[in-house]
Every structure is written in C-alpha cells, then in structure tokens.
Design a protein around this motif. Structure first.
Motif, PDB file in Angstrom:
ATOM      1  N   LEU A  16       0.833  -1.207   0.000  1.00  0.00           N
ATOM      2  CA  LEU A  16       0.000   0.000   0.000  1.00  0.00           C
ATOM      3  C   LEU A  16       0.866   1.255   0.000  1.00  0.00           C
ATOM      4  O   LEU A  16       0.602   2.205  -0.751  1.00  0.00           O
ATOM      5  CB  LEU A  16      -0.919  -0.016   1.219  1.00  0.00           C
ATOM      6  CG  LEU A  16      -1.847   1.206   1.393  1.00  0.00           C
ATOM      7  CD1 LEU A  16      -2.786   1.328   0.200  1.00  0.00           C
ATOM      8  CD2 LEU A  16      -2.630   1.104   2.694  1.00  0.00           C
ATOM      9  N   LEU A  17       1.902   1.260   0.844  1.00  0.00           N
ATOM     10  CA  LEU A  17       2.805   2.409   0.879  1.00  0.00           C
ATOM     11  C   LEU A  17       3.514   2.596  -0.454  1.00  0.00           C
ATOM     12  O   LEU A  17       3.700   3.734  -0.921  1.00  0.00           O
ATOM     13  CB  LEU A  17       3.838   2.216   1.995  1.00  0.00           C
ATOM     14  CG  LEU A  17       3.308   2.290   3.435  1.00  0.00           C
ATOM     15  CD1 LEU A  17       4.403   1.906   4.417  1.00  0.00           C
ATOM     16  CD2 LEU A  17       2.775   3.687   3.734  1.00  0.00           C
ATOM     17  N   VAL A  22       4.204   5.578  -5.532  1.00  0.00           N
ATOM     18  CA  VAL A  22       4.203   5.645  -7.001  1.00  0.00           C
ATOM     19  C   VAL A  22       3.129   6.614  -7.481  1.00  0.00           C
ATOM     20  O   VAL A  22       3.341   7.383  -8.427  1.00  0.00           O
ATOM     21  CB  VAL A  22       3.995   4.236  -7.599  1.00  0.00           C
ATOM     22  CG1 VAL A  22       3.792   4.320  -9.111  1.00  0.00           C
ATOM     23  CG2 VAL A  22       5.180   3.336  -7.275  1.00  0.00           C
ATOM     24  N   GLY A  23       1.964   6.610  -6.823  1.00  0.00           N
ATOM     25  CA  GLY A  23       0.899   7.532  -7.215  1.00  0.00           C
ATOM     26  C   GLY A  23       1.289   8.987  -7.026  1.00  0.00           C
ATOM     27  O   GLY A  23       1.048   9.833  -7.897  1.00  0.00           O
ATOM     28  N   VAL A  24       1.894   9.292  -5.884  1.00  0.00           N
ATOM     29  CA  VAL A  24       2.349  10.664  -5.630  1.00  0.00           C
ATOM     30  C   VAL A  24       3.432  11.052  -6.623  1.00  0.00           C
ATOM     31  O   VAL A  24       3.463  12.185  -7.128  1.00  0.00           O
ATOM     32  CB  VAL A  24       2.860  10.789  -4.181  1.00  0.00           C
ATOM     33  CG1 VAL A  24       3.515  12.150  -3.955  1.00  0.00           C
ATOM     34  CG2 VAL A  24       1.709  10.602  -3.195  1.00  0.00           C
ATOM     35  N   THR A  30       3.765  14.610 -13.702  1.00  0.00           N
ATOM     36  CA  THR A  30       2.936  14.980 -14.843  1.00  0.00           C
ATOM     37  C   THR A  30       1.561  15.378 -14.353  1.00  0.00           C
ATOM     38  O   THR A  30       1.110  14.950 -13.297  1.00  0.00           O
ATOM     39  CB  THR A  30       2.782  13.805 -15.836  1.00  0.00           C
ATOM     40  OG1 THR A  30       2.199  12.692 -15.162  1.00  0.00           O
ATOM     41  CG2 THR A  30       4.114  13.432 -16.453  1.00  0.00           C
ATOM     42  N   GLY A  31       0.894  16.165 -15.144  1.00  0.00           N
ATOM     43  CA  GLY A  31      -0.464  16.586 -14.795  1.00  0.00           C
ATOM     44  C   GLY A  31      -0.978  17.569 -15.813  1.00  0.00           C
ATOM     45  O   GLY A  31      -0.204  18.317 -16.413  1.00  0.00           O
ATOM     46  N   PRO A  32      -2.277  17.589 -16.032  1.00  0.00           N
ATOM     47  CA  PRO A  32      -2.837  18.518 -17.010  1.00  0.00           C
ATOM     48  C   PRO A  32      -2.708  19.950 -16.542  1.00  0.00           C
ATOM     49  O   PRO A  32      -2.840  20.251 -15.355  1.00  0.00           O
ATOM     50  CB  PRO A  32      -4.313  18.102 -17.092  1.00  0.00           C
ATOM     51  CG  PRO A  32      -4.592  17.435 -15.790  1.00  0.00           C
ATOM     52  CD  PRO A  32      -3.318  16.785 -15.369  1.00  0.00           C
ATOM     53  N   SER A  33      -2.388  20.829 -17.441  1.00  0.00           N
ATOM     54  CA  SER A  33      -2.292  22.247 -17.117  1.00  0.00           C
ATOM     55  C   SER A  33      -3.611  22.936 -17.394  1.00  0.00           C
ATOM     56  O   SER A  33      -4.357  22.566 -18.284  1.00  0.00           O
ATOM     57  CB  SER A  33      -1.188  22.896 -17.958  1.00  0.00           C
ATOM     58  OG  SER A  33      -1.470  22.744 -19.330  1.00  0.00           O
ATOM     59  N   PRO A  66       8.569  10.297 -15.025  1.00  0.00           N
ATOM     60  CA  PRO A  66       7.508   9.601 -14.290  1.00  0.00           C
ATOM     61  C   PRO A  66       7.853   8.126 -14.095  1.00  0.00           C
ATOM     62  O   PRO A  66       8.799   7.603 -14.707  1.00  0.00           O
ATOM     63  CB  PRO A  66       6.295   9.764 -15.205  1.00  0.00           C
ATOM     64  CG  PRO A  66       6.856   9.970 -16.562  1.00  0.00           C
ATOM     65  CD  PRO A  66       8.160  10.673 -16.379  1.00  0.00           C
ATOM     66  N   PRO A  67       7.113   7.416 -13.250  1.00  0.00           N
ATOM     67  CA  PRO A  67       7.428   6.006 -12.951  1.00  0.00           C
ATOM     68  C   PRO A  67       7.475   5.104 -14.173  1.00  0.00           C
ATOM     69  O   PRO A  67       8.322   4.202 -14.243  1.00  0.00           O
ATOM     70  CB  PRO A  67       6.291   5.593 -12.007  1.00  0.00           C
ATOM     71  CG  PRO A  67       5.801   6.855 -11.410  1.00  0.00           C
ATOM     72  CD  PRO A  67       5.989   7.911 -12.450  1.00  0.00           C
ATOM     73  N   LEU A  68       6.582   5.331 -15.150  1.00  0.00           N
ATOM     74  CA  LEU A  68       6.550   4.460 -16.322  1.00  0.00           C
ATOM     75  C   LEU A  68       7.840   4.552 -17.122  1.00  0.00           C
ATOM     76  O   LEU A  68       8.363   3.539 -17.605  1.00  0.00           O
ATOM     77  CB  LEU A  68       5.343   4.803 -17.202  1.00  0.00           C
ATOM     78  CG  LEU A  68       5.121   3.883 -18.406  1.00  0.00           C
ATOM     79  CD1 LEU A  68       4.931   2.439 -17.948  1.00  0.00           C
ATOM     80  CD2 LEU A  68       3.920   4.348 -19.228  1.00  0.00           C
ATOM     81  N   GLU A  69       8.376   5.756 -17.260  1.00  0.00           N
ATOM     82  CA  GLU A  69       9.635   5.918 -17.991  1.00  0.00           C
ATOM     83  C   GLU A  69      10.792   5.223 -17.265  1.00  0.00           C
ATOM     84  O   GLU A  69      11.657   4.607 -17.886  1.00  0.00           O
ATOM     85  CB  GLU A  69       9.956   7.400 -18.178  1.00  0.00           C
ATOM     86  CG  GLU A  69       9.061   8.114 -19.173  1.00  0.00           C
ATOM     87  CD  GLU A  69       9.517   9.535 -19.425  1.00  0.00           C
ATOM     88  OE1 GLU A  69      10.689   9.853 -19.120  1.00  0.00           O
ATOM     89  OE2 GLU A  69       8.711  10.340 -19.904  1.00  0.00           O
ATOM     90  N   VAL A  70      10.796   5.337 -15.934  1.00  0.00           N
ATOM     91  CA  VAL A  70      11.832   4.663 -15.150  1.00  0.00           C
ATOM     92  C   VAL A  70      11.700   3.148 -15.282  1.00  0.00           C
ATOM     93  O   VAL A  70      12.698   2.432 -15.397  1.00  0.00           O
ATOM     94  CB  VAL A  70      11.753   5.092 -13.676  1.00  0.00           C
ATOM     95  CG1 VAL A  70      12.749   4.305 -12.825  1.00  0.00           C
ATOM     96  CG2 VAL A  70      12.020   6.581 -13.537  1.00  0.00           C
ATOM     97  N   ALA A  71      10.450   2.653 -15.290  1.00  0.00           N
ATOM     98  CA  ALA A  71      10.223   1.217 -15.450  1.00  0.00           C
ATOM     99  C   ALA A  71      10.725   0.738 -16.809  1.00  0.00           C
ATOM    100  O   ALA A  71      11.347  -0.330 -16.918  1.00  0.00           O
ATOM    101  CB  ALA A  71       8.737   0.901 -15.289  1.00  0.00           C
ATOM    102  N   LYS A  72      10.473   1.518 -17.869  1.00  0.00           N
ATOM    103  CA  LYS A  72      10.957   1.147 -19.205  1.00  0.00           C
ATOM    104  C   LYS A  72      12.476   1.140 -19.259  1.00  0.00           C
ATOM    105  O   LYS A  72      13.091   0.232 -19.832  1.00  0.00           O
ATOM    106  CB  LYS A  72      10.390   2.121 -20.241  1.00  0.00           C
ATOM    107  CG  LYS A  72       8.890   1.984 -20.480  1.00  0.00           C
ATOM    108  CD  LYS A  72       8.407   3.006 -21.505  1.00  0.00           C
ATOM    109  CE  LYS A  72       6.910   2.871 -21.765  1.00  0.00           C
ATOM    110  NZ  LYS A  72       6.415   3.913 -22.714  1.00  0.00           N
ATOM    111  N   ALA A  73      13.103   2.165 -18.659  1.00  0.00           N
ATOM    112  CA  ALA A  73      14.568   2.218 -18.646  1.00  0.00           C
ATOM    113  C   ALA A  73      15.147   1.057 -17.835  1.00  0.00           C
ATOM    114  O   ALA A  73      16.164   0.463 -18.217  1.00  0.00           O
ATOM    115  CB  ALA A  73      15.036   3.552 -18.063  1.00  0.00           C
TER     116      ALA A  73
END
Length: 287
Positions: A16-17, A22-24, A30-33, A66-73
């Motif tokens: 959970l932590l 990862v969510g934070v 990233t986030g919509p402007s 973001p986390p996804l890019e780190v996961a891909k790398a």
C-alpha cells in the motif's frame, strides 16, 4: 500463525505504501495544465513550437521522469545487463560485478586485519589501552579523505578504491571484535583454564563462538558502510562500477537510468544486509 498473520499484514501495508509512493510520484511529475500549456502563447509561438516537434497543448511536465519511464529504462537495462560496447558503455551487470568485486576484496582484507587484531585487543587490557588512541583518531576520518593519498601512493584507481573499502571496513569490525572478546564470561574462561585448554583451542572453541554474534554485528555494519562508500569512490575515480554508471548517466542527462541505478544500489544493499542478518542469526545462541 500469529507470526504469519503479522508478516502478511506487513506485506500488505508495504504494498500500500509503495502504491501511494508511485501515485504521488506520478502526480508530481505529470499533470494537465489549466488551459493547456499553449495558454498565453501567440499563434506564431504555437506554430514555432509545433515546428520544433513540441505539442503546445500537451500536459505539463516537471522534467523529472515519471514512474513508467523509469520502469521502461529499468527493463531495458535488465534485459541485457552484460553488454560491452566500449569503455563508457557497459551493461549494469558488468558495472555491478566490478563494484561487488571491489567491495568483496576490500572487505576480505579488512577481516584479515580486524578480526585477529580485535582478538588481541580484546584479550589484553594492555593492548586495548595502547591501541585505543590510534583507533579513536583514525576511526572518525571519512574514507573518501584517504582517496587522494591512495591515488598518489598506489598510482592505480582500482586498487585505491579497494583500499578505501578496506579502511572504512576495518573499524566497525575491529571495535566489535574487541568488545565481543572482552565480554566473554569469565566463568567460561576459568573452566577452560581449569581444564588446561591450550590458548589456540580456547580461542577457537570458547572465545570465538561466544563473541561470534558481536563480530557478525561489526561485519554487518562494515558491509553497509563499504557499499555506501564504493559508490562515491567510483564517482571520483571513474572507470567501471555502479558509482561510475550513475555519474556517467548523469553526464548523459539520463535521469531514468540514474534513478534505476539508485534503486538498484538500494536493493543490493538490502540483500547484503539480509545476508549478514541471516549469518548473525545462525551464530546467535540462547543462554
């Protein structure tokens, strides 16, 4: 059963932590402007941005991956960890192997010096008082402060890195060994003397088993310090190793690989600590 339930609940809390972290991380990178990133831009500026390959209406980014890019790398690094394309382009498996080899050799040399010397200091009050000033003066010195002297004297960056691991690993092992030997119960030593056990046999069959948990504590602390120091040392001397990999990827402006290496350093450090924790548990006795 209670221990199993505790382990299960702790694992769920850890997951959970991790999910919250990862969510934070995702939300902060990233986030919509509001109104899109093209708000306040003229038509010419928007057109110029598109010509440069940018999307003015895309979501804003902090520049931190973001986390996804780190996961891909991470997957890209782990899928081929042993490639070798030149001095400055080696797989993470090769880099990690070099770091572990330096740590292992420096740590082994520290054991060869610290444990026998710790026995001598622990068994002799005279030697304890004689060595204490030297230990108290040399112990607080940062291991990296020895690097310039090592490079000047040894003339080899790889050997200098091993020396730095040696010098930072000696003190916790030496102090804990001396303390463990000095803390052996006098009754046990008196029984050995009554039975006329020779000194060598007494050291291996009475003192060593009694002091082993404390010695392993010192070794565990030393390994943690050694793994911390080797990363910084490799950043200074370059060549190969996880520390050099971090520095090289930073120079290449690849934050995803830097974050991957940081996470890998943490995981390897945790595994090394768990290994020594199991060894310590194996030699711990119940009176």
């Amino acid at each position: 059963m209670n221990k199993l339930n505790l382990n299960l609940r702790s694992a769920l809390v850890s997951l959970l932590l991790f999910a919250v972290f990862v969510g934070v991380w995702q939300l902060s990178t990233t986030g919509p402007s509001i109104g899109g990133s093209s708000a306040g831009m003229t038509a010419e500026e928007i057109e110029y941005a598109r010509m440069m390959g940018k999307d003015p209406g895309a979501a804003k980014s902090t520049g931190f991956p973001p986390p996804l890019e780190v996961a891909k790398a991470s997957w890209a690094q782990l899928s081929d960890p042993f490639y070798d394309k030149g001095p400055n382009d080696k797989g993470i498996g090769i880099q990690l192997a070099h770091s572990l080899a330096r740590v292992g050799l420096g740590f082994a040399l520290a054991m060869a010096v610290a444990i026998p010397l710790g026995f001598l200091i622990g068994m002799s009050p005279l030697m304890r008082k004689a060595f204490d000033p030297f230990v108290q003066v040399l112990k607080p010195i940062s291991p990296l402060a020895w690097m310039p002297l090592a490079l000047y004297t040894l003339k080899d960056s790889n050997v200098s890195g091993i020396f730095v691991i040696f010098i930072c690993s000696v003190w916790p092992m030496l102090i804990n060994t001396a303390f463990g030997v000095a803390s052996v119960k006098r009754e046990w030593l008196n029984v050995a003397s009554t039975l006329e056990v020779n000194p060598l046999r007494k050291a291996f069959q009475v003192i060593l088993p009694a002091a082993a948990p404390t010695i392993l504590t010192g070794m565990r602390i030393s390994m943690g310090i050694a793994w911390l120091v080797i990363v910084a040392a490799e950043m200074l001397v370059g060549g190969t190793g996880v520390g050099y990999f971090v520095w090289n990827e930073w120079n290449n402006l690849s934050l995803t690989n830097v974050i991957f290496a940081v996470l890998l350093i943490g995981v390897v450090g945790m595994l090394l600590d768990l290994m020594f924790a199991q060894l310590q548990k194996a030699v711990t006795y119940v009176e």
